[in-house]
Enzyme design. Sequence first.
Site, mmCIF file in Angstrom:
data_model
loop_
_atom_site.group_PDB
_atom_site.id
_atom_site.type_symbol
_atom_site.label_atom_id
_atom_site.label_comp_id
_atom_site.label_asym_id
_atom_site.label_seq_id
_atom_site.Cartn_x
_atom_site.Cartn_y
_atom_site.Cartn_z
ATOM 1 N N LYS A 165 -8.594 -1.959 5.968
ATOM 2 C CA LYS A 165 -8.884 -2.392 4.587
ATOM 3 C C LYS A 165 -7.995 -3.570 4.186
ATOM 4 O O LYS A 165 -8.422 -4.493 3.505
ATOM 5 C CB LYS A 165 -8.609 -1.250 3.609
ATOM 6 C CG LYS A 165 -9.717 -0.237 3.524
ATOM 7 C CD LYS A 165 -9.542 0.664 2.312
ATOM 8 C CE LYS A 165 -8.409 1.631 2.488
ATOM 9 N NZ LYS A 165 -8.774 2.998 2.792
ATOM 10 N N ASP A 224 -15.120 1.946 6.775
ATOM 11 C CA ASP A 224 -14.112 2.876 6.240
ATOM 12 C C ASP A 224 -14.686 3.672 5.079
ATOM 13 O O ASP A 224 -14.432 4.868 4.961
ATOM 14 C CB ASP A 224 -12.853 2.133 5.784
ATOM 15 C CG ASP A 224 -11.843 3.122 5.210
ATOM 16 O OD1 ASP A 224 -11.430 4.023 5.953
ATOM 17 O OD2 ASP A 224 -11.514 3.021 4.023
ATOM 18 N N HIS A 265 0.849 -1.187 0.000
ATOM 19 C CA HIS A 265 0.000 0.000 0.000
ATOM 20 C C HIS A 265 0.885 1.237 0.000
ATOM 21 O O HIS A 265 1.907 1.269 0.682
ATOM 22 C CB HIS A 265 -0.890 -0.002 1.255
ATOM 23 C CG HIS A 265 -1.838 1.151 1.317
ATOM 24 N ND1 HIS A 265 -3.047 1.151 0.656
ATOM 25 C CD2 HIS A 265 -1.757 2.343 1.938
ATOM 26 C CE1 HIS A 265 -3.667 2.301 0.879
ATOM 27 N NE2 HIS A 265 -2.901 3.040 1.653
ATOM 28 N N SER A 293 -7.993 3.362 8.928
ATOM 29 C CA SER A 293 -8.518 3.261 7.572
ATOM 30 C C SER A 293 -7.650 2.335 6.712
ATOM 31 O O SER A 293 -8.155 1.440 6.015
ATOM 32 C CB SER A 293 -8.557 4.681 6.986
ATOM 33 O OG SER A 293 -8.730 4.669 5.615
ATOM 34 N N ARG A 347 -14.900 12.040 6.527
ATOM 35 C CA ARG A 347 -13.652 12.720 6.915
ATOM 36 C C ARG A 347 -13.221 13.709 5.838
ATOM 37 O O ARG A 347 -12.723 14.796 6.134
ATOM 38 C CB ARG A 347 -12.539 11.688 7.158
ATOM 39 C CG ARG A 347 -12.696 10.945 8.473
ATOM 40 C CD ARG A 347 -11.777 9.739 8.545
ATOM 41 N NE ARG A 347 -10.387 10.113 8.408
ATOM 42 C CZ ARG A 347 -9.441 9.334 7.870
ATOM 43 N NH1 ARG A 347 -9.740 8.135 7.415
ATOM 44 N NH2 ARG A 347 -8.208 9.753 7.790
HETATM 45 N N1 URA Z 1 -5.451 6.431 2.688
HETATM 46 C C1 URA Z 1 -6.464 5.723 3.225
HETATM 47 O O1 URA Z 1 -6.817 4.664 2.731
HETATM 48 N N2 URA Z 1 -7.076 6.218 4.303
HETATM 49 C C2 URA Z 1 -6.720 7.382 4.885
HETATM 50 O O2 URA Z 1 -7.312 7.756 5.877
HETATM 51 C C3 URA Z 1 -5.669 8.114 4.316
HETATM 52 C C4 URA Z 1 -5.039 7.597 3.215
#
Ligand code: URA
Length: 441
Positions: free
Chosen positions: A196, A170, A91, A192, A177
């Site tokens: 995921k 999320d 990621h 977050s 957010r």
């Molecule tokens: N990327 C994400 O997936 N979530 C966040 O809160 C910030 C960056």
Amino acid sequence: MPATDDEAGRSLEELIEIKRDGGAHTLADFQRLTSAFVSGEMPDYQMAAWLMAAFINGLDDDESVSLTDAMARSGRVIDLSSIPGVKVDKHSTGGVGDKTTLVLAPLVASCGVPIAKMSGRGLGHTGGTLDKLESIPGFRVEWDVDSFVRMVGTVGVAVIAQTPDIDPADKKMYALRDVTGTVPSVPLIVGSIISKKIAGGADAIVLDVKVGSGAFMKTEADARILARELARVGASLGRRIVCVMTDMDQPLGHAVGNALEVREAISTLRGDGPKDLTDLCVALGAKMLVLGGRSTEEDGARELLRESIRTGRALEKFKSWVASQGGDPRVADDPDVLPLSAVTRTIGAPAAGWVQSWNAEGIGRAAMVMGAGRARKEDAIDPAAGIVLHAKVGDRIESGTPLATLHAADADLLAAGEARLMRAVRVASAVVAPRPLFHDL
Ligand code: URA
């Protein structure tokens, strides 16, 4: 009447008040918050109030773990155990010109570590892997979980859009957010990202935390705090996490824009890519091979990856991946299969000197106004639009040397992109050192 929960015993109002007053939540509290929000029992205005309280007062170590756990379990958690081997995900916290997944996924898979990845779309100045992949004619990113698991099992790699039942907490929280000024909070970002990845079935994760003008974290100190927390929370939930911190003060590679980035990813898989992109893919890939048990140390892993590029195995894996997701595999040999923009314009350097800075966010916004990105989730994008930079920070340039080529659908869009691009570059009259790519490996 306040909403109450028999099991957790606390009303949603009480939970908001606890966070407002700097108190701490239990795992049951977070389960209550996430399930009430996902079901619709907790309206946006209540969650917005809680998010702002959490943003201001923070979460302690245990709370960050519990929030992440509750979010990961707010929907389906994918079981990838039918695929042999350690499933390693990657990621990036987001950036401009970051096409590493397009290179890394087939590259790492070609060395024997299965890649099962769910990705996102671009928003604002940052691009999204799904939009880039969809610029390949025929490529489909919407698949159900069974097809996803089958493709990883047969081809060794699949990259799809997150299915709606993965981490619904999320999805709703991030959207809120985004419009309530509560994105840049370390515990909320950690919750977050890690939730995921856990819901997506990863056993181990390599996280590329970006630092600089195009990233969420503008300073190395802030990025380091985020990286430590990502690793700690992931480990507390039984996932092996490795974080690296890399530069996002200028775009990665040269291309910014969907089809242009696919083109650059293909040259990288052929061994002709930009040095920074190639080095980053090899560095991240080496960590993935070690986590995936394919190699015991990173030097050997780097050699495996470079060999896969040299022998063409990585490019072959790219072709079978593209074909398995419905895309035209001829793109690997003939990138002109990709959409091409109607007009282009090459911009010369305004003066002789050295490129002092390329503001990554400014370049992302220049590409966006030409159609490469979206300001709102529902906006359409132009897959051919974007920018190719011809010089990086530290490069010597003469007056009129090509600095960048803009690609767009018409001259008005080109002009809008050019105006923004020229504000994003600084040229110095004295020597400028190239920017380091790695802040911490
Ligand atoms: N990327 C994400 O997936 N979530 C966040 O809160 C910030 C960056």
